[in-house]
Design a protein around this motif. Structure first.
Motif, PDB file in Angstrom:
ATOM      1  N   ALA A 102     -24.022  45.372  -7.273  1.00 48.34           N
ATOM      2  CA  ALA A 102     -23.588  44.175  -6.553  1.00 48.34           C
ATOM      3  C   ALA A 102     -22.506  44.522  -5.527  1.00 48.34           C
ATOM      4  O   ALA A 102     -22.545  44.060  -4.380  1.00 48.34           O
ATOM      5  N   VAL A 103     -21.549  45.339  -5.958  1.00 42.48           N
ATOM      6  CA  VAL A 103     -20.479  45.743  -5.037  1.00 42.48           C
ATOM      7  C   VAL A 103     -21.041  46.584  -3.898  1.00 42.48           C
ATOM      8  O   VAL A 103     -20.651  46.427  -2.739  1.00 42.48           O
ATOM      9  N   ALA A 104     -21.989  47.475  -4.204  1.00 46.22           N
ATOM     10  CA  ALA A 104     -22.575  48.327  -3.166  1.00 46.22           C
ATOM     11  C   ALA A 104     -23.340  47.497  -2.133  1.00 46.22           C
ATOM     12  O   ALA A 104     -23.283  47.788  -0.935  1.00 46.22           O
ATOM     13  N   LEU A 105     -24.054  46.468  -2.595  1.00 45.13           N
ATOM     14  CA  LEU A 105     -24.810  45.623  -1.668  1.00 45.13           C
ATOM     15  C   LEU A 105     -23.885  44.904  -0.686  1.00 45.13           C
ATOM     16  O   LEU A 105     -24.234  44.700   0.484  1.00 45.13           O
ATOM     17  N   LEU A 106     -22.712  44.528  -1.153  1.00 44.26           N
ATOM     18  CA  LEU A 106     -21.748  43.875  -0.271  1.00 44.26           C
ATOM     19  C   LEU A 106     -20.999  44.896   0.583  1.00 44.26           C
ATOM     20  O   LEU A 106     -20.736  44.655   1.771  1.00 44.26           O
ATOM     21  N   SER A 274     -15.605  56.407   2.960  1.00 44.20           N
ATOM     22  CA  SER A 274     -14.440  56.141   2.110  1.00 44.20           C
ATOM     23  C   SER A 274     -14.337  54.668   1.748  1.00 44.20           C
ATOM     24  O   SER A 274     -13.922  54.333   0.631  1.00 44.20           O
ATOM     25  N   ALA A 275     -14.731  53.789   2.670  1.00 45.58           N
ATOM     26  CA  ALA A 275     -14.645  52.349   2.407  1.00 45.58           C
ATOM     27  C   ALA A 275     -15.559  51.942   1.251  1.00 45.58           C
ATOM     28  O   ALA A 275     -15.142  51.206   0.340  1.00 45.58           O
ATOM     29  N   ILE A 276     -16.802  52.420   1.252  1.00 43.07           N
ATOM     30  CA  ILE A 276     -17.735  52.022   0.186  1.00 43.07           C
ATOM     31  C   ILE A 276     -17.370  52.700  -1.133  1.00 43.07           C
ATOM     32  O   ILE A 276     -17.476  52.086  -2.207  1.00 43.07           O
ATOM     33  N   LEU A 277     -16.911  53.955  -1.099  1.00 44.56           N
ATOM     34  CA  LEU A 277     -16.494  54.631  -2.328  1.00 44.56           C
ATOM     35  C   LEU A 277     -15.260  53.963  -2.922  1.00 44.56           C
ATOM     36  O   LEU A 277     -15.139  53.829  -4.148  1.00 44.56           O
ATOM     37  N   LEU A 278     -14.356  53.526  -2.057  1.00 41.58           N
ATOM     38  CA  LEU A 278     -13.148  52.848  -2.526  1.00 41.58           C
ATOM     39  C   LEU A 278     -13.504  51.549  -3.224  1.00 41.58           C
ATOM     40  O   LEU A 278     -12.940  51.218  -4.286  1.00 41.58           O
ATOM     41  N   ALA A 279     -14.452  50.810  -2.638  1.00 44.09           N
ATOM     42  CA  ALA A 279     -14.869  49.544  -3.260  1.00 44.09           C
ATOM     43  C   ALA A 279     -15.536  49.788  -4.608  1.00 44.09           C
ATOM     44  O   ALA A 279     -15.305  49.049  -5.577  1.00 44.09           O
ATOM     45  N   LEU A 280     -16.359  50.832  -4.710  1.00 40.26           N
ATOM     46  CA  LEU A 280     -17.034  51.129  -5.968  1.00 40.26           C
ATOM     47  C   LEU A 280     -16.049  51.615  -7.031  1.00 40.26           C
ATOM     48  O   LEU A 280     -16.223  51.332  -8.223  1.00 40.26           O
ATOM     49  N   LEU A 281     -15.011  52.343  -6.614  1.00 42.66           N
ATOM     50  CA  LEU A 281     -14.006  52.787  -7.576  1.00 42.66           C
ATOM     51  C   LEU A 281     -13.216  51.622  -8.147  1.00 42.66           C
ATOM     52  O   LEU A 281     -12.673  51.721  -9.261  1.00 42.66           O
TER      53      LEU A 281
END
Length: 357
Positions: A102-106, A274-281
């Protein structure tokens, strides 16, 4: 899209929009205060303030948007954990990977936008910013000069004093111009000074009926001369190498062999990843026990962001200084972030398998 993903995305999307707006407003207000002060001091044209603020906001968005996304994921999931909604979702048989999905899709479209902004918007905004700053540094744009006041340029020490200023014609009456240089300083006293060309690359002033003084810093060979008409070419101000690099297009950086340019290029290329990895972390870091304070995890989340931010800047500096090889270079931080994320995901899957036994 499945119901759980849609629900989680809706919970994150609202705080993201609010936080981006708040952070942008705060940053714009800070920038406006800074440039309005320069306008009051006479070192920046008032009509350039709004443009400078807009360009600075465009530059800052590559950091503000990932911060807003990262924090919003932590806050939204923290609330769901606090209200035991995540527990209910997992108890219904849903895999914890659906939280990451869900977080990755956003985060994916946001990360793409951040990457485009960093690769193309960042150099464009820096180019426009430095153009306006150079015009102000040249101190020859009459629109921001004030009469009966020492208009001092802090960057080069040049000073202009005029009894009266006609902003429509660009004439300065009873003008005094002080132009410091290496080894000697020049002082010009003129009845009328008119800006022929305010271009910071070659500022030209036409002086009428006055006196010029060339003052040696070391020695006694001072020169005084009287003139009727004089075209004064002032020394142009070159932007600093770091400023040139930030305003250089990504295409030119990609073919440059210089370590400094490659460090800037890698910085731009890693912003979206970095933005998407940060959100997933933020997904595993936001995990909290039910009924525990929803903001209880914000401290470690803030500490992780600080570590990632400073590590990225340190890597960029090390690459520029050739202390760190180009491979992995600045990509070292996203690679480590990805490795930590895989460890968290493997841990979550292991917990699910243990519970199913």
């Amino acid at each position: 899209m499945l119901l759980i993903e849609r629900y989680i995305i809706a919970e994150i999307r609202r705080p993201v929009s609010i936080m981006v707006g708040i952070l942008t407003f705060v940053f714009a207000s800070y920038s406006a205060e800074r440039y309005l002060t320069q306008a009051v001091d006479g070192t920046l044209a008032l009509q350039s303030v709004l443009d400078m603020v807009v360009y600075k906001v465009v530059i800052a968005l590559e950091m503000l948007v990932p911060v807003a996304l990262y924090t919003s994921v932590a806050i939204a999931l923290g609330r769901l954990y606090h209200d035991s909604e995540i527990i209910a979702i997992v108890a219904s048989g849903a895999s914890p990977l659906r939280l990451y999905r869900a977080v990755a899709l956003l985060a994916l479209p946001i990360a793409i936008a951040v990457n485009v902004l960093s690769v193309y918007g960042r150099p464009w905004a820096y180019t426009q910013t430095y153009r306006l700053e150079q015009q102000s540094r040249a101190a020859m744009d009459v629109s921001h000069l004030l009469p009966q006041r020492f208009n001092l340029n802090q960057d080069n020490g040049r000073m202009i004093l005029a009894e009266r200023i006609d902003h429509s014609t660009g004439n300065l009456e009873n003008a005094l111009i002080y132009d410091p240089g290496e080894g000697k300083s020049r002082v010009f006293r003129s009845n009328v000074a008119r800006v022929v060309d305010p271009n910071p690359k070659d500022p030209i002033v036409a002086l009428t009926h006055g006196t010029s003084y060339s003052l040696e810093h070391n020695g006694t060979q001072d020169v005084v001369s009287v003139f009727d008409n004089l075209l004064l070419h002032l020394k142009p101000i070159e932007p600093e190498p770091e400023n040139k690099r930030k305003s250089t297009s990504t295409g030119l950086l990609s073919v440059s062999p210089l370590p400094d340019d490659q460090a800037e290029l890698q910085w731009r290329e890693t912003r979206g990843v970095s933005a998407i990895l940060l959100a997933l972390l933020a997904v595993p870091l936001s995990r909290a026990a039910p009924r525990k304070g929803r903001f209880s995890t914000l401290l470690p989340i803030a500490m992780l962001f600080a570590v990632i931010f400073y590590a990225s800047n340190i890597c960029r500096t090390l690459v520029a200084n050739t202390a760190l090889p180009l491979m992995p270079g600045v990509w070292l931080v996203p690679l480590l972030m990805g490795l930590v994320l895989l460890i968290f995901i493997a841990r979550d899957l292991a917990i699910v398998r243990l519970r199913s036994k």
